[in-house]
Write a protein that holds these residues in place. Sequence first.
Motif, PDB file in Angstrom:
ATOM      1  N   GLU A   1      -8.573  -6.303  -1.981  1.00 52.17           N
ATOM      2  CA  GLU A   1      -7.639  -5.675  -1.044  1.00 52.17           C
ATOM      3  C   GLU A   1      -7.412  -4.216  -1.432  1.00 52.17           C
ATOM      4  OE1 GLU A   1      -6.097  -7.083   1.512  1.00 52.17           O
ATOM      5  OE2 GLU A   1      -6.317  -9.240   1.195  1.00 52.17           O
ATOM      6  N   VAL A   2      -7.037  -3.416  -0.438  1.00 45.38           N
ATOM      7  CA  VAL A   2      -6.744  -1.997  -0.677  1.00 45.38           C
ATOM      8  C   VAL A   2      -5.672  -1.847  -1.759  1.00 45.38           C
ATOM      9  CG1 VAL A   2      -5.798   0.115   0.353  1.00 45.38           C
ATOM     10  CG2 VAL A   2      -7.380  -1.312   1.655  1.00 45.38           C
ATOM     11  N   VAL A   3      -4.661  -2.704  -1.690  1.00 46.62           N
ATOM     12  CA  VAL A   3      -3.541  -2.566  -2.625  1.00 46.62           C
ATOM     13  C   VAL A   3      -4.003  -2.806  -4.065  1.00 46.62           C
ATOM     14  CG1 VAL A   3      -2.637  -4.940  -2.515  1.00 46.62           C
ATOM     15  CG2 VAL A   3      -1.060  -3.011  -2.814  1.00 46.62           C
TER      16      VAL A   3
ATOM     17  N   ILE B   1       0.836  -1.204   0.000  1.00 51.22           N
ATOM     18  CA  ILE B   1       0.000   0.000   0.000  1.00 51.22           C
ATOM     19  C   ILE B   1       0.872   1.257   0.000  1.00 51.22           C
ATOM     20  CG2 ILE B   1      -1.649   1.335   1.399  1.00 51.22           C
ATOM     21  CD1 ILE B   1      -2.827  -1.429   2.276  1.00 51.22           C
TER      22      ILE B   1
ATOM     23  N   MET C   1       2.423   6.939  -6.680  1.00 48.84           N
ATOM     24  CA  MET C   1       1.420   7.889  -7.173  1.00 48.84           C
ATOM     25  C   MET C   1       1.744   9.307  -6.722  1.00 48.84           C
ATOM     26  SD  MET C   1      -2.260   6.033  -7.248  1.00 48.84           S
ATOM     27  CE  MET C   1      -2.285   5.124  -5.732  1.00 48.84           C
TER      28      MET C   1
ATOM     29  N   SER D   1       2.698   1.783  -3.342  1.00 42.09           N
ATOM     30  CA  SER D   1       1.772   2.302  -4.351  1.00 42.09           C
ATOM     31  C   SER D   1       1.503   3.784  -4.116  1.00 42.09           C
ATOM     32  CB  SER D   1       0.475   1.485  -4.282  1.00 42.09           C
ATOM     33  OG  SER D   1      -0.441   1.952  -5.217  1.00 42.09           O
TER      34      SER D   1
ATOM     35  N   LEU E   1      -5.458   0.417  -5.204  1.00 42.78           N
ATOM     36  CA  LEU E   1      -4.399   1.392  -5.474  1.00 42.78           C
ATOM     37  C   LEU E   1      -3.705   1.078  -6.798  1.00 42.78           C
ATOM     38  CD1 LEU E   1      -2.904   1.761  -1.894  1.00 42.78           C
ATOM     39  CD2 LEU E   1      -4.156   3.495  -3.155  1.00 42.78           C
ATOM     40  N   HIS E   2      -3.483  -0.218  -7.052  1.00 48.14           N
ATOM     41  CA  HIS E   2      -2.847  -0.598  -8.320  1.00 48.14           C
ATOM     42  C   HIS E   2      -3.701  -0.168  -9.505  1.00 48.14           C
ATOM     43  CE1 HIS E   2      -0.086  -3.871  -6.403  1.00 48.14           C
ATOM     44  NE2 HIS E   2       0.385  -2.650  -6.268  1.00 48.14           N
TER      45      HIS E   2
ATOM     46  N   PHE F   1      -5.664   2.439  -9.626  1.00 47.55           N
ATOM     47  CA  PHE F   1      -5.464   3.892  -9.805  1.00 47.55           C
ATOM     48  C   PHE F   1      -4.107   4.183 -10.430  1.00 47.55           C
ATOM     49  CE2 PHE F   1      -8.802   4.301  -6.451  1.00 47.55           C
ATOM     50  CZ  PHE F   1      -9.705   5.020  -7.226  1.00 47.55           C
ATOM     51  N   GLU F   2      -3.084   3.410  -9.970  1.00 48.37           N
ATOM     52  CA  GLU F   2      -1.751   3.599 -10.557  1.00 48.37           C
ATOM     53  C   GLU F   2      -1.776   3.358 -12.053  1.00 48.37           C
ATOM     54  OE1 GLU F   2       2.082   2.204  -8.968  1.00 48.37           O
ATOM     55  OE2 GLU F   2       0.912   1.394  -7.318  1.00 48.37           O
TER      56      GLU F   2
END
Lengths: 226, 67
Positions: free
Chosen positions: B48-50, A44, A51, A47, B53-54, B56-57
């Motif tokens: 999962e949160v990650v 997390i 960003m 990432s 985030l991926h 969005f990345e």
Amino acid sequence: MIVGEQKPLEEIMKLLGDAQKVLVAGCGTCVTVCFAGGEKEVGILASALRMRSKLEGHPMEVDEVTVQRQCEWEYIDPLKPRLKEYDVVLSLACGIGVQAMNERFPDVLTLPGLNTTFLGLPKEQGVWEERCQACGDCILGLTFGICPIARCSKQLLNGPCGGSQNGVCEVNPDIPCAWQLIWERAVQFGQVERLLEIQPPKDWSKSRDGGPRKIVREDLRLTHTE
Amino acid sequence: MESSFEPKILAFCCRHCAYAAADLAGAMRLRYPPSIRIVEVPCSGRVEVVEMLHAFERGVDGLMVAG
């Protein structure tokens, strides 16, 4: 276990400065079980750093790794060959892990991504409380298993102060009075007379007052010096 | 922001409810923009949160977890 909390992203960005290539290194032991610096949190944070740095116009390359225990050479040594690729390592281990990395790999700067907070336990899911100050001279045997060093705001050794009201501490009503808890345990075991014995001032030389501490066990060492 | 902006939306949909609803929408010939992409997951609790985030990345503008 050691309980930690991740530093704010702003602070971490400031610490990383102009670094172009960063390795975020997690630890699979204490900080994993307190959800602060394990594999998941590494993913997390990495990432978020990618960003954030992209948004700020200087994208960082951020890689991720998590070792089982960052405070032991055996577990961190396998990282050595890849460390020269990075400008900096951001450790999500406790302060011991961060120092182990700097000590073992002096050519690479390892920075802390966590604030190591205390020795404690998860009271319930999402709530951690301090239980031990590693004072080096355990008195839990005298206090019915409740530590007044870690849990009494004044670290009193002979009963509560006048700030104990309705079982809570005057410092913060969220803090149960350790001496109230000790008294209740003494009543439970029918041994309140044991609390009448006056405890002398604590020998803090076994704690931090004696400087950094060290344990040497000759029976466990691999080499002996005569 | 340009008026032609069409956000890329990723939807993580639970196989047993939201994905089934999307299936039904298809069967009923209901239309939704092609910029919405659906990922079927066995349970929305699996996301999962990650993973968000991926997404969005990799450039999505919005994300929904439906279940």
